[in-house]
Design a protein around this motif. Structure first.
Motif, PDB file in Angstrom:
ATOM      1  N   UNK A  29       0.837  -1.102  -0.149  1.00 44.62           N
ATOM      2  CA  UNK A  29       0.201  -0.104  -0.014  1.00 44.62           C
ATOM      3  C   UNK A  29       0.847   1.358  -0.078  1.00 44.62           C
ATOM      4  N   UNK A  30       0.578   2.172  -0.935  1.00 50.54           N
ATOM      5  CA  UNK A  30       1.271   3.473  -0.928  1.00 50.54           C
ATOM      6  C   UNK A  30       0.490   4.455  -0.972  1.00 50.54           C
ATOM      7  N   UNK A  31       0.774   5.786  -0.319  1.00 42.29           N
ATOM      8  CA  UNK A  31      -0.137   6.822  -0.495  1.00 42.29           C
ATOM      9  C   UNK A  31       0.737   8.241  -1.007  1.00 42.29           C
ATOM     10  N   UNK A  32       0.334   8.628  -1.795  1.00 44.56           N
ATOM     11  CA  UNK A  32       1.078   9.756  -2.620  1.00 44.56           C
ATOM     12  C   UNK A  32       0.424  11.005  -2.037  1.00 44.56           C
ATOM     13  N   UNK A  40       8.556  24.480 -10.542  1.00 49.29           N
ATOM     14  CA  UNK A  40       9.142  23.834 -11.746  1.00 49.29           C
ATOM     15  C   UNK A  40       9.263  22.525 -11.675  1.00 49.29           C
ATOM     16  N   UNK A  41       8.583  21.747 -10.756  1.00 51.01           N
ATOM     17  CA  UNK A  41       8.288  20.444 -10.746  1.00 51.01           C
ATOM     18  C   UNK A  41       7.500  19.774  -9.826  1.00 51.01           C
ATOM     19  N   UNK A  42       6.960  18.870 -10.027  1.00 45.69           N
ATOM     20  CA  UNK A  42       5.940  18.045  -9.349  1.00 45.69           C
ATOM     21  C   UNK A  42       6.750  17.193  -8.301  1.00 45.69           C
ATOM     22  N   UNK A  43       6.154  17.319  -7.249  1.00 42.82           N
ATOM     23  CA  UNK A  43       7.073  16.677  -5.876  1.00 42.82           C
ATOM     24  C   UNK A  43       6.154  16.179  -5.063  1.00 42.82           C
ATOM     25  N   UNK A  44       6.305  15.011  -4.702  1.00 43.12           N
ATOM     26  CA  UNK A  44       5.344  14.125  -3.906  1.00 43.12           C
ATOM     27  C   UNK A  44       6.067  13.249  -2.573  1.00 43.12           C
ATOM     28  N   UNK A  45       5.288  13.187  -1.778  1.00 47.73           N
ATOM     29  CA  UNK A  45       5.786  12.372  -0.411  1.00 47.73           C
ATOM     30  C   UNK A  45       5.061  11.111  -0.662  1.00 47.73           C
ATOM     31  N   UNK A  46       5.763  10.012  -0.906  1.00 52.67           N
ATOM     32  CA  UNK A  46       5.325   8.776  -0.976  1.00 52.67           C
ATOM     33  C   UNK A  46       5.315   7.767   0.319  1.00 52.67           C
ATOM     34  N   UNK A  47       4.353   7.670   1.093  1.00 52.05           N
ATOM     35  CA  UNK A  47       4.198   6.692   2.387  1.00 52.05           C
ATOM     36  C   UNK A  47       4.048   5.194   2.114  1.00 52.05           C
ATOM     37  N   UNK A  48       5.137   4.484   2.616  1.00 50.58           N
ATOM     38  CA  UNK A  48       4.930   3.056   2.353  1.00 50.58           C
ATOM     39  C   UNK A  48       5.144   2.507   3.695  1.00 50.58           C
ATOM     40  N   UNK A  49       4.887   1.074   3.777  1.00 51.27           N
ATOM     41  CA  UNK A  49       5.038   0.566   4.969  1.00 51.27           C
ATOM     42  C   UNK A  49       6.108   0.867   5.726  1.00 51.27           C
ATOM     43  N   UNK A  50       6.191   1.380   6.756  1.00 50.55           N
ATOM     44  CA  UNK A  50       7.538   2.015   7.748  1.00 50.55           C
ATOM     45  C   UNK A  50       8.356   2.700   6.977  1.00 50.55           C
ATOM     46  N   UNK A  51       8.137   3.308   5.821  1.00 50.62           N
ATOM     47  CA  UNK A  51       9.078   4.248   5.217  1.00 50.62           C
ATOM     48  C   UNK A  51       8.429   5.353   4.376  1.00 50.62           C
ATOM     49  N   UNK A  52       9.092   6.339   4.153  1.00 51.26           N
ATOM     50  CA  UNK A  52       8.713   7.220   2.961  1.00 51.26           C
ATOM     51  C   UNK A  52       9.729   7.858   2.065  1.00 51.26           C
ATOM     52  N   UNK A  53       9.453   8.110   0.926  1.00 50.08           N
ATOM     53  CA  UNK A  53      10.328   8.374   0.151  1.00 50.08           C
ATOM     54  C   UNK A  53       9.787  10.001  -0.690  1.00 50.08           C
TER      55      UNK A  53
END
Length: 350
Positions: A29-32, A40-53
């Motif tokens: 499961x990932x939440x953007x 100038x850019x699209x930027x997202x935080x991606x929450x994954x189980x136990x971590x974020x990128x």
């Protein structure tokens, strides 16, 4: 990655990017969440189980009122700049995770605001610390010194076209068009800047792109990376401290001190060229950039008061007509003008 998670992604290609680089596993499961801040850019935080990128993708057309387009290949140069910075100051950039140059995408570690607040947010809230400004000046000088005279970096970052599209045209040339009476001066600064190739320049050293980390400043958004004039980075950052002194009235003195501290920390480490030569370039660029943030293609969003914009135009125009020799002279002129601005109307000289 599950079908439900994929629906949360703004673009299936982004989900594919994470899977291809093993930053996410099939079925996870990932939440953007879109992140604010850049034009100038699209930027997202991606929450994954136990971590974020954090995932970043360059836009072909920037989010400003004016027509401003730039090649998405700048994403690859940003990645390369961050790799360079990590070699000399590992804590000065987020951990780099994956890159797809063809898609104009990369992923890096997500740094939370709790431990890495944005410097701009701190400054606008009145949290002004000289130590942060000093550390930024020191970091910039370290990276410029490490890159100065490096023929390999000069070839790798021969991004003159990118820098023209992202900085020279929208800041200096667009401002020249808006101020014909200063056009020759501004076009001269544009030409001089474009022809100066001495060190690796970040190109967007703004408080919105600087996180205040536990180990020092962390730089983001190096899309403008270019082997060019290091004086541009110094002037660009000091410019923002001056503009904020207009709107954070209760901390004007501290913001001016921060501008001095940043410049002094930087200039104290210049050893790749004659100090007076670099400082003259920075001092003449600074009023041009002040004026550009009012009348160029990317005006700062917090200068909403007509009086503040008129103030910037008046001070910057005076300094462009009679260039200062040092950054300190520019800061002193700005500080003197601020004192007049703060005086009751009846106390001002006629």
């Amino acid at each position: 990655m599950s079908a439900a998670a994929a629906q949360l992604s703004p673009d299936p290609a982004l989900t594919d990017f994470l899977l291809a680089h093993q930053l996410a596993e099939p079925g996870e499961t990932a939440h953007w969440s879109p992140l604010a801040g850049g034009v100038s850019s699209d930027l997202w935080r991606v929450d994954l189980p136990g971590r974020s990128v954090c995932v970043k993708r360059a836009l072909a057309r920037l989010r400003v009122a004016a027509d401003w387009q730039a090649p998405v290949s700048r994403n690859a140069y940003e990645w390369a700049w961050m790799q360079f910075a990590s070699r000399y100051r590992p804590d000065s950039v987020p951990e780099l995770l994956a890159h797809d140059p063809a898609a104009g995408l990369f992923a890096m570690a997500y740094l939370s605001a709790e431990h890495h607040p944005v410097w701009k947010t701190q400054l606008l809230s009145g949290d002004v610390r000289l130590a942060t400004a000093t550390a930024v000046g020191d970091l910039l000088a370290t990276l410029h010194a490490a890159s100065a005279g490096d023929a390999g970096l000069a070839a790798e970052f021969a991004t003159d076209d990118n820098f023209h599209a992202l900085r020279i045209e929208p800041y200096l040339l667009a401002t020249a068009a808006a101020h014909p009476e200063l056009g020759d001066t501004l076009r001269g600064l544009a030409d001089r800047t474009a022809m100066t190739h001495l060190a690796l320049v970040h190109g967007d050293v703004s408080p919105k792109n600087i996180l205040v980390g536990p180990s020092g400043p962390v730089l983001l958004d190096a899309e403008c990376a270019w082997y060019g004039d290091p004086a541009f980075d110094l002037a660009f950052c000091v410019n923002h401290l001056l503009l904020k002194s207009l709107v954070v009235a209760g901390r004007r003195t501290d913001l001016l001190r921060s501008a001095h501290a940043l410049a002094e920390a930087y200039l104290g480490r210049v050893d790749w060229e004659l100090l007076t030569t670099l400082e003259r370039r920075a001092a003449s660029l600074l009023p041009a950039l002040l004026l550009a943030r009012v009348d160029g293609k990317s005006p700062v969003e917090y200068l909403t008061d007509d009086g503040h914009r008129l103030f910037v135009r008046a001070v910057a125009s005076t300094l462009l007509r009679a260039p200062a020799a040092t950054v300190a002279d520019v800061l002193d002129a700005w500080g003197t003008a601020l004192k007049v601005l703060d005086e009751p109307a009846g106390d001002r000289p006629n």
